[in-house]
Write a protein that holds these residues in place. Structure first.
Motif, PDB file in Angstrom:
ATOM      1  N   ALA A 128      29.312 -54.394   0.953  1.00  0.00           N
ATOM      2  CA  ALA A 128      28.530 -54.217  -0.493  1.00  0.00           C
ATOM      3  C   ALA A 128      28.741 -52.920  -1.048  1.00  0.00           C
ATOM      4  O   ALA A 128      28.725 -52.652  -2.392  1.00  0.00           O
ATOM      5  CB  ALA A 128      27.208 -55.053  -0.502  1.00  0.00           C
ATOM      6  N   ALA A 129      28.509 -52.129  -0.136  1.00  0.00           N
ATOM      7  CA  ALA A 129      28.419 -50.483  -0.636  1.00  0.00           C
ATOM      8  C   ALA A 129      29.826 -50.132  -0.964  1.00  0.00           C
ATOM      9  O   ALA A 129      30.089 -49.445  -2.150  1.00  0.00           O
ATOM     10  CB  ALA A 129      27.987 -49.658   0.655  1.00  0.00           C
ATOM     11  N   GLN A 130      30.852 -50.606  -0.363  1.00  0.00           N
ATOM     12  CA  GLN A 130      32.136 -50.410  -1.037  1.00  0.00           C
ATOM     13  C   GLN A 130      32.370 -50.651  -2.246  1.00  0.00           C
ATOM     14  O   GLN A 130      33.202 -50.070  -3.165  1.00  0.00           O
ATOM     15  CB  GLN A 130      33.256 -50.900   0.068  1.00  0.00           C
ATOM     16  N   ARG A 131      32.064 -52.118  -2.430  1.00  0.00           N
ATOM     17  CA  ARG A 131      32.150 -52.684  -3.843  1.00  0.00           C
ATOM     18  C   ARG A 131      31.381 -52.098  -5.007  1.00  0.00           C
ATOM     19  O   ARG A 131      31.844 -51.761  -5.964  1.00  0.00           O
ATOM     20  CB  ARG A 131      31.900 -54.146  -3.584  1.00  0.00           C
ATOM     21  N   LEU A 132      30.189 -51.743  -4.557  1.00  0.00           N
ATOM     22  CA  LEU A 132      29.301 -51.157  -5.304  1.00  0.00           C
ATOM     23  C   LEU A 132      29.957 -49.495  -5.758  1.00  0.00           C
ATOM     24  O   LEU A 132      29.761 -49.028  -6.799  1.00  0.00           O
ATOM     25  CB  LEU A 132      27.750 -50.759  -4.796  1.00  0.00           C
ATOM     26  N   GLY A 133      30.357 -49.198  -4.798  1.00  0.00           N
ATOM     27  CA  GLY A 133      30.781 -47.655  -5.090  1.00  0.00           C
ATOM     28  C   GLY A 133      32.084 -47.731  -6.021  1.00  0.00           C
ATOM     29  O   GLY A 133      32.198 -46.927  -6.841  1.00  0.00           O
ATOM     30  N   ALA A 134      32.935 -48.690  -5.751  1.00  0.00           N
ATOM     31  CA  ALA A 134      34.206 -49.068  -6.752  1.00  0.00           C
ATOM     32  C   ALA A 134      33.603 -49.247  -7.903  1.00  0.00           C
ATOM     33  O   ALA A 134      34.012 -48.690  -9.111  1.00  0.00           O
ATOM     34  CB  ALA A 134      35.028 -50.078  -6.279  1.00  0.00           C
ATOM     35  N   ALA A 135      32.543 -49.987  -8.059  1.00  0.00           N
ATOM     36  CA  ALA A 135      32.106 -50.570  -9.627  1.00  0.00           C
ATOM     37  C   ALA A 135      31.163 -49.362 -10.265  1.00  0.00           C
ATOM     38  O   ALA A 135      31.288 -48.943 -11.312  1.00  0.00           O
ATOM     39  CB  ALA A 135      31.149 -51.697  -9.456  1.00  0.00           C
ATOM     40  N   LEU A 136      30.628 -48.570  -9.521  1.00  0.00           N
ATOM     41  CA  LEU A 136      29.705 -47.192 -10.150  1.00  0.00           C
ATOM     42  C   LEU A 136      30.710 -45.995 -10.061  1.00  0.00           C
ATOM     43  O   LEU A 136      30.240 -44.912 -10.592  1.00  0.00           O
ATOM     44  CB  LEU A 136      28.354 -47.031  -9.352  1.00  0.00           C
ATOM     45  N   GLN A 137      31.945 -46.121  -9.581  1.00  0.00           N
ATOM     46  CA  GLN A 137      32.823 -44.901  -9.470  1.00  0.00           C
ATOM     47  C   GLN A 137      32.082 -43.601  -8.721  1.00  0.00           C
ATOM     48  O   GLN A 137      32.141 -42.591  -9.087  1.00  0.00           O
ATOM     49  CB  GLN A 137      33.391 -44.537 -10.646  1.00  0.00           C
ATOM     50  N   ILE A 138      31.359 -44.160  -7.445  1.00  0.00           N
ATOM     51  CA  ILE A 138      30.743 -43.191  -6.640  1.00  0.00           C
ATOM     52  C   ILE A 138      31.277 -43.189  -5.118  1.00  0.00           C
ATOM     53  O   ILE A 138      31.834 -44.443  -4.998  1.00  0.00           O
ATOM     54  CB  ILE A 138      29.173 -43.324  -6.589  1.00  0.00           C
ATOM     55  N   ASP A 139      30.913 -42.173  -4.451  1.00  0.00           N
ATOM     56  CA  ASP A 139      31.289 -42.477  -3.104  1.00  0.00           C
ATOM     57  C   ASP A 139      30.258 -43.590  -2.176  1.00  0.00           C
ATOM     58  O   ASP A 139      28.925 -43.318  -2.256  1.00  0.00           O
ATOM     59  CB  ASP A 139      31.349 -41.150  -2.163  1.00  0.00           C
ATOM     60  N   TRP A 140      30.857 -44.569  -1.663  1.00  0.00           N
ATOM     61  CA  TRP A 140      30.015 -45.445  -0.943  1.00  0.00           C
ATOM     62  C   TRP A 140      29.299 -45.162   0.059  1.00  0.00           C
ATOM     63  O   TRP A 140      28.271 -45.713   0.467  1.00  0.00           O
ATOM     64  CB  TRP A 140      30.820 -46.830  -0.764  1.00  0.00           C
ATOM     65  N   HIS A 141      29.810 -43.927   0.821  1.00  0.00           N
ATOM     66  CA  HIS A 141      28.885 -43.406   1.956  1.00  0.00           C
ATOM     67  C   HIS A 141      27.545 -42.908   1.461  1.00  0.00           C
ATOM     68  O   HIS A 141      26.807 -42.897   2.150  1.00  0.00           O
ATOM     69  CB  HIS A 141      29.774 -42.371   2.463  1.00  0.00           C
ATOM     70  N   ARG A 142      27.532 -42.749   0.065  1.00  0.00           N
ATOM     71  CA  ARG A 142      26.051 -42.468  -0.512  1.00  0.00           C
ATOM     72  C   ARG A 142      24.985 -43.049   0.102  1.00  0.00           C
ATOM     73  O   ARG A 142      23.889 -42.654   0.089  1.00  0.00           O
ATOM     74  CB  ARG A 142      26.074 -41.982  -1.875  1.00  0.00           C
ATOM     75  N   PHE A 143      25.251 -44.465   0.072  1.00  0.00           N
ATOM     76  CA  PHE A 143      24.322 -45.416   0.539  1.00  0.00           C
ATOM     77  C   PHE A 143      23.636 -45.233   1.649  1.00  0.00           C
ATOM     78  O   PHE A 143      22.349 -45.664   1.902  1.00  0.00           O
ATOM     79  CB  PHE A 143      24.602 -46.885   0.297  1.00  0.00           C
ATOM     80  N   PHE A 144      24.471 -44.785   2.674  1.00  0.00           N
ATOM     81  CA  PHE A 144      23.848 -44.303   4.157  1.00  0.00           C
ATOM     82  C   PHE A 144      23.553 -42.968   4.359  1.00  0.00           C
ATOM     83  O   PHE A 144      23.416 -42.473   5.335  1.00  0.00           O
ATOM     84  CB  PHE A 144      25.201 -44.840   4.996  1.00  0.00           C
ATOM     85  N   GLU A 145      23.454 -42.163   3.372  1.00  0.00           N
ATOM     86  CA  GLU A 145      23.073 -40.740   3.475  1.00  0.00           C
ATOM     87  C   GLU A 145      21.845 -40.568   2.993  1.00  0.00           C
ATOM     88  O   GLU A 145      21.208 -39.418   3.044  1.00  0.00           O
ATOM     89  CB  GLU A 145      24.052 -39.800   2.654  1.00  0.00           C
ATOM     90  N   GLU A 146      20.892 -41.590   2.769  1.00  0.00           N
ATOM     91  CA  GLU A 146      19.690 -41.506   2.013  1.00  0.00           C
ATOM     92  C   GLU A 146      18.860 -40.464   3.192  1.00  0.00           C
ATOM     93  O   GLU A 146      18.845 -40.724   4.552  1.00  0.00           O
ATOM     94  CB  GLU A 146      18.845 -42.774   1.738  1.00  0.00           C
ATOM     95  N   GLY A 147      17.954 -39.823   3.005  1.00  0.00           N
ATOM     96  CA  GLY A 147      17.211 -38.835   3.693  1.00  0.00           C
ATOM     97  C   GLY A 147      18.013 -37.602   3.997  1.00  0.00           C
ATOM     98  O   GLY A 147      17.072 -36.484   4.168  1.00  0.00           O
ATOM     99  N   LYS A 148      19.325 -37.383   3.937  1.00  0.00           N
ATOM    100  CA  LYS A 148      19.934 -36.409   4.137  1.00  0.00           C
ATOM    101  C   LYS A 148      19.925 -35.747   2.860  1.00  0.00           C
ATOM    102  O   LYS A 148      20.426 -34.279   2.786  1.00  0.00           O
ATOM    103  CB  LYS A 148      21.433 -36.685   4.692  1.00  0.00           C
ATOM    104  N   ARG A 149      19.978 -36.279   1.617  1.00  0.00           N
ATOM    105  CA  ARG A 149      19.723 -35.616   0.252  1.00  0.00           C
ATOM    106  C   ARG A 149      18.842 -36.485  -0.640  1.00  0.00           C
ATOM    107  O   ARG A 149      18.406 -37.550  -0.155  1.00  0.00           O
ATOM    108  CB  ARG A 149      21.315 -35.271  -0.190  1.00  0.00           C
ATOM    109  N   ASP A 150      19.178 -36.326  -1.845  1.00  0.00           N
ATOM    110  CA  ASP A 150      18.196 -37.080  -2.816  1.00  0.00           C
ATOM    111  C   ASP A 150      18.597 -38.759  -2.767  1.00  0.00           C
ATOM    112  O   ASP A 150      18.828 -39.074  -3.966  1.00  0.00           O
ATOM    113  CB  ASP A 150      18.378 -36.429  -4.026  1.00  0.00           C
ATOM    114  N   GLY A 151      18.819 -39.420  -1.828  1.00  0.00           N
ATOM    115  CA  GLY A 151      19.227 -40.716  -1.953  1.00  0.00           C
ATOM    116  C   GLY A 151      18.211 -41.670  -2.370  1.00  0.00           C
ATOM    117  O   GLY A 151      18.593 -42.390  -3.124  1.00  0.00           O
ATOM    118  N   VAL A 152      17.040 -41.420  -2.041  1.00  0.00           N
ATOM    119  CA  VAL A 152      15.867 -42.329  -2.363  1.00  0.00           C
ATOM    120  C   VAL A 152      14.852 -41.504  -3.040  1.00  0.00           C
ATOM    121  O   VAL A 152      14.229 -40.311  -2.517  1.00  0.00           O
ATOM    122  CB  VAL A 152      15.262 -43.369  -1.288  1.00  0.00           C
ATOM    123  N   ASP A 153      14.592 -41.410  -4.349  1.00  0.00           N
ATOM    124  CA  ASP A 153      13.564 -41.049  -5.158  1.00  0.00           C
ATOM    125  C   ASP A 153      12.342 -41.595  -5.224  1.00  0.00           C
ATOM    126  O   ASP A 153      11.922 -42.916  -5.348  1.00  0.00           O
ATOM    127  CB  ASP A 153      14.154 -40.497  -6.471  1.00  0.00           C
TER     128      ASP A 153
END
Length: 67
Positions: free
Chosen positions: A42-67
């Motif tokens: 799902a992250a890969q599909r969302l990444g493609a739809a949003l034109q973002i790196d899908w890894h960002r969904f799993f980097e939360e806490g390492k940078r501004d993932g969840v505000d």
């Protein structure tokens, strides 16, 4: 809330992005609001739809993932 998803979504509706990613709007809403974490696929599909790196969904806490 994943503000970066809202920014990436831009003027598109949640329903439009969800459809492009092959998921329901309610599931997308839960992910965007930080209440659910997407599967890798799902992250890969969302990444493609949003034109973002899908890894960002799993980097939360390492940078501004969840505000």
């Amino acid at each position: 809330m994943r503000v970066w998803m809202v920014i990436a979504r831009g003027e598109r509706t949640q329903a439009a992005v969800a459809k492009a990613a092959g998921m329901g709007q309610s599931h997308y809403c839960l992910i965007e609001n930080g209440k659910r974490r997407p599967s890798r696929q799902a992250a890969q599909r969302l990444g493609a739809a949003l034109q973002i790196d899908w890894h960002r969904f799993f980097e939360e806490g390492k940078r501004d993932g969840v505000d």
